[in-house]
Motif scaffolding. Structure first.
Motif, PDB file in Angstrom:
ATOM      1  N   LYS A  19       0.828  -1.193   0.000  1.00  8.69           N
ATOM      2  CA  LYS A  19       0.000   0.000   0.000  1.00  8.69           C
ATOM      3  C   LYS A  19       0.868   1.252   0.000  1.00  8.69           C
ATOM      4  CE  LYS A  19      -0.666   0.024   5.008  1.00  8.69           C
ATOM      5  NZ  LYS A  19      -1.643  -0.029   6.081  1.00  8.69           N
ATOM      6  N   ILE A  20       0.247   2.359  -0.355  1.00 11.16           N
ATOM      7  CA  ILE A  20       0.882   3.670  -0.320  1.00 11.16           C
ATOM      8  C   ILE A  20       0.062   4.518   0.644  1.00 11.16           C
ATOM      9  CG2 ILE A  20       1.540   5.723  -1.643  1.00 11.16           C
ATOM     10  CD1 ILE A  20       1.481   3.907  -4.165  1.00 11.16           C
ATOM     11  N   VAL A  21       0.733   5.096   1.623  1.00  8.71           N
ATOM     12  CA  VAL A  21       0.061   5.942   2.603  1.00  8.71           C
ATOM     13  C   VAL A  21       0.354   7.399   2.248  1.00  8.71           C
ATOM     14  CG1 VAL A  21      -0.157   6.542   5.045  1.00  8.71           C
ATOM     15  CG2 VAL A  21       0.276   4.168   4.374  1.00  8.71           C
ATOM     16  N   ILE A  22      -0.699   8.161   1.988  1.00 10.19           N
ATOM     17  CA  ILE A  22      -0.614   9.574   1.628  1.00 10.19           C
ATOM     18  C   ILE A  22      -0.982  10.385   2.867  1.00 10.19           C
ATOM     19  CG2 ILE A  22      -1.472  11.399   0.092  1.00 10.19           C
ATOM     20  CD1 ILE A  22      -0.299   8.999  -1.467  1.00 10.19           C
ATOM     21  N   THR A  23      -0.114  11.333   3.241  1.00  4.16           N
ATOM     22  CA  THR A  23      -0.421  12.204   4.367  1.00  4.16           C
ATOM     23  C   THR A  23      -0.069  13.648   4.027  1.00  4.16           C
ATOM     24  OG1 THR A  23       1.754  11.815   5.355  1.00  4.16           O
ATOM     25  CG2 THR A  23      -0.057  10.444   6.152  1.00  4.16           C
ATOM     26  N   VAL A  24      -0.800  14.559   4.655  1.00  5.17           N
ATOM     27  CA  VAL A  24      -0.482  15.981   4.594  1.00  5.17           C
ATOM     28  C   VAL A  24      -0.518  16.464   6.039  1.00  5.17           C
ATOM     29  CG1 VAL A  24      -1.117  18.265   3.716  1.00  5.17           C
ATOM     30  CG2 VAL A  24      -1.530  16.241   2.308  1.00  5.17           C
ATOM     31  N   ASP A  25       0.642  16.915   6.523  1.00  8.36           N
ATOM     32  CA  ASP A  25       0.779  17.362   7.905  1.00  8.36           C
ATOM     33  C   ASP A  25       1.219  18.814   7.941  1.00  8.36           C
ATOM     34  OD1 ASP A  25       0.268  14.752   8.848  1.00  8.36           O
ATOM     35  OD2 ASP A  25       2.382  14.223   8.679  1.00  8.36           O
ATOM     36  N   GLU A  26       0.826  19.497   9.005  1.00  8.90           N
ATOM     37  CA  GLU A  26       1.272  20.870   9.228  1.00  8.90           C
ATOM     38  C   GLU A  26       1.505  21.049  10.718  1.00  8.90           C
ATOM     39  OE1 GLU A  26       0.819  25.095  10.154  1.00  8.90           O
ATOM     40  OE2 GLU A  26      -0.977  23.871  10.206  1.00  8.90           O
ATOM     41  N   THR A  85      -5.059   5.972   2.064  1.00 12.31           N
ATOM     42  CA  THR A  85      -4.259   4.801   1.716  1.00 12.31           C
ATOM     43  C   THR A  85      -4.682   4.265   0.357  1.00 12.31           C
ATOM     44  OG1 THR A  85      -4.090   4.206   4.055  1.00 12.31           O
ATOM     45  CG2 THR A  85      -3.593   2.484   2.461  1.00 12.31           C
ATOM     46  N   LEU A  86      -3.674   3.932  -0.451  1.00 13.28           N
ATOM     47  CA  LEU A  86      -3.900   3.294  -1.752  1.00 13.28           C
ATOM     48  C   LEU A  86      -3.395   1.860  -1.680  1.00 13.28           C
ATOM     49  CD1 LEU A  86      -2.475   5.988  -4.182  1.00 13.28           C
ATOM     50  CD2 LEU A  86      -4.788   5.122  -4.229  1.00 13.28           C
ATOM     51  N   GLU A  87      -4.186   0.912  -2.121  1.00  8.64           N
ATOM     52  CA  GLU A  87      -3.737  -0.474  -2.193  1.00  8.64           C
ATOM     53  C   GLU A  87      -3.102  -0.690  -3.559  1.00  8.64           C
ATOM     54  OE1 GLU A  87      -6.715  -3.295  -1.053  1.00  8.64           O
ATOM     55  OE2 GLU A  87      -7.409  -2.003   0.581  1.00  8.64           O
ATOM     56  N   ILE A  88      -1.820  -1.002  -3.575  1.00 10.45           N
ATOM     57  CA  ILE A  88      -1.039  -1.107  -4.813  1.00 10.45           C
ATOM     58  C   ILE A  88      -1.628  -2.128  -5.785  1.00 10.45           C
ATOM     59  CG2 ILE A  88       1.214  -1.753  -5.760  1.00 10.45           C
ATOM     60  CD1 ILE A  88       2.451  -0.587  -3.151  1.00 10.45           C
ATOM     61  N   ASP A  89      -2.087  -3.256  -5.278  1.00  5.77           N
ATOM     62  CA  ASP A  89      -2.565  -4.341  -6.148  1.00  5.77           C
ATOM     63  C   ASP A  89      -4.038  -4.230  -6.518  1.00  5.77           C
ATOM     64  OD1 ASP A  89      -0.022  -5.526  -6.118  1.00  5.77           O
ATOM     65  OD2 ASP A  89      -0.484  -6.572  -4.248  1.00  5.77           O
ATOM     66  N   SER A  90      -4.702  -3.202  -6.049  1.00  7.35           N
ATOM     67  CA  SER A  90      -6.126  -3.043  -6.320  1.00  7.35           C
ATOM     68  C   SER A  90      -6.371  -2.695  -7.788  1.00  7.35           C
ATOM     69  CB  SER A  90      -6.704  -1.940  -5.439  1.00  7.35           C
ATOM     70  OG  SER A  90      -8.013  -1.623  -5.838  1.00  7.35           O
ATOM     71  N   ASP A  91      -7.454  -3.246  -8.342  1.00  3.83           N
ATOM     72  CA  ASP A  91      -7.850  -2.899  -9.705  1.00  3.83           C
ATOM     73  C   ASP A  91      -8.276  -1.439  -9.793  1.00  3.83           C
ATOM     74  OD1 ASP A  91      -7.372  -5.488 -10.556  1.00  3.83           O
ATOM     75  OD2 ASP A  91      -9.465  -6.117 -10.333  1.00  3.83           O
ATOM     76  N   ALA A  92      -8.646  -0.868  -8.650  1.00  2.82           N
ATOM     77  CA  ALA A  92      -9.161   0.498  -8.616  1.00  2.82           C
ATOM     78  C   ALA A  92      -8.111   1.513  -8.156  1.00  2.82           C
ATOM     79  CB  ALA A  92     -10.372   0.564  -7.706  1.00  2.82           C
ATOM     80  N   VAL A  93      -6.824   1.153  -8.225  1.00  7.01           N
ATOM     81  CA  VAL A  93      -5.788   2.052  -7.712  1.00  7.01           C
ATOM     82  C   VAL A  93      -5.786   3.401  -8.441  1.00  7.01           C
ATOM     83  CG1 VAL A  93      -3.861   1.198  -9.141  1.00  7.01           C
ATOM     84  CG2 VAL A  93      -3.414   2.188  -6.892  1.00  7.01           C
ATOM     85  N   GLU A  94      -6.001   3.408  -9.747  1.00  2.03           N
ATOM     86  CA  GLU A  94      -6.020   4.666 -10.501  1.00  2.03           C
ATOM     87  C   GLU A  94      -7.239   5.512 -10.103  1.00  2.03           C
ATOM     88  OE1 GLU A  94      -3.944   6.026 -13.260  1.00  2.03           O
ATOM     89  OE2 GLU A  94      -2.484   4.686 -12.338  1.00  2.03           O
ATOM     90  N   LYS A 151      -8.817   5.415  -7.203  1.00  2.00           N
ATOM     91  CA  LYS A 151      -8.582   5.896  -5.838  1.00  2.00           C
ATOM     92  C   LYS A 151      -7.571   7.039  -5.851  1.00  2.00           C
ATOM     93  CE  LYS A 151      -8.771   5.610  -1.257  1.00  2.00           C
ATOM     94  NZ  LYS A 151      -8.737   4.550  -0.287  1.00  2.00           N
ATOM     95  N   ALA A 152      -6.527   6.942  -6.687  1.00  2.00           N
ATOM     96  CA  ALA A 152      -5.544   8.020  -6.806  1.00  2.00           C
ATOM     97  C   ALA A 152      -6.214   9.294  -7.314  1.00  2.00           C
ATOM     98  CB  ALA A 152      -4.399   7.606  -7.731  1.00  2.00           C
ATOM     99  N   ARG A 153      -7.127   9.151  -8.273  1.00  2.00           N
ATOM    100  CA  ARG A 153      -7.868  10.300  -8.807  1.00  2.00           C
ATOM    101  C   ARG A 153      -8.728  10.933  -7.712  1.00  2.00           C
ATOM    102  NH1 ARG A 153      -9.322   8.289 -13.315  1.00  2.00           N
ATOM    103  NH2 ARG A 153     -11.123   7.139 -12.562  1.00  2.00           N
ATOM    104  N   LEU A 154      -9.383  10.108  -6.903  1.00  2.00           N
ATOM    105  CA  LEU A 154     -10.210  10.606  -5.799  1.00  2.00           C
ATOM    106  C   LEU A 154      -9.353  11.369  -4.783  1.00  2.00           C
ATOM    107  CD1 LEU A 154     -12.844  10.790  -4.173  1.00  2.00           C
ATOM    108  CD2 LEU A 154     -12.256   8.572  -3.185  1.00  2.00           C
ATOM    109  N   ILE A 155      -8.224  10.812  -4.395  1.00  4.62           N
ATOM    110  CA  ILE A 155      -7.336  11.468  -3.436  1.00  4.62           C
ATOM    111  C   ILE A 155      -6.836  12.793  -4.009  1.00  4.62           C
ATOM    112  CG2 ILE A 155      -5.086  11.312  -2.269  1.00  4.62           C
ATOM    113  CD1 ILE A 155      -5.665   8.245  -2.051  1.00  4.62           C
ATOM    114  N   ARG A 156      -6.436  12.778  -5.279  1.00  2.40           N
ATOM    115  CA  ARG A 156      -5.966  14.007  -5.927  1.00  2.40           C
ATOM    116  C   ARG A 156      -7.070  15.055  -5.923  1.00  2.40           C
ATOM    117  NH1 ARG A 156      -6.203  15.779 -11.084  1.00  2.40           N
ATOM    118  NH2 ARG A 156      -6.861  13.762 -11.867  1.00  2.40           N
TER     119      ARG A 156
END
Length: 88
Positions: free
Chosen positions: A35-42, A51-60, A62-67
């Motif tokens: 998995k890839i853990v995305i964080t934004v801290d201040e 979190t993105l699951e690397i092997d998921s069919d929906a990774v792209e 989910k990445a679009r949603l996070i973006r």
């Protein structure tokens, strides 16, 4: 014609946030858990985490949603801008 993948766009946005805002955005790859853990801290406070699951069919997707969520935070001024003074 070369198109950027959603993951590339997301990583570019993470870099942009770290360079342009008083927040630190990061994408940490956890190979053991695939998995890839995305964080934004201040200032030690987490403003965003996902979190993105690397092997998921929906990774792209989910990445679009996070973006999209991060871009929305920027548009709504929820990320502190560098050099911004805090009112007393």
């Amino acid at each position: 014609m070369s198109q950027l993948s959603e993951l590339q766009k997301l990583f570019n946005l993470i870099l942009h946030i770290t360079e342009s805002y008083a927040a630190e955005a990061d994408a940490v790859i956890d190979w053991d858990h695939r998995k890839i853990v995305i964080t934004v801290d201040e200032s030690g406070k987490t403003l965003y985490a996902a979190t993105l699951e690397i092997d998921s069919d929906a990774v792209e997707a989910k990445a679009r949603l996070i973006r999209h969520e991060l871009e929305q935070m920027i548009a709504e001024c929820e990320l502190p801008i560098l050099g911004m003074e805090v009112a007393a």
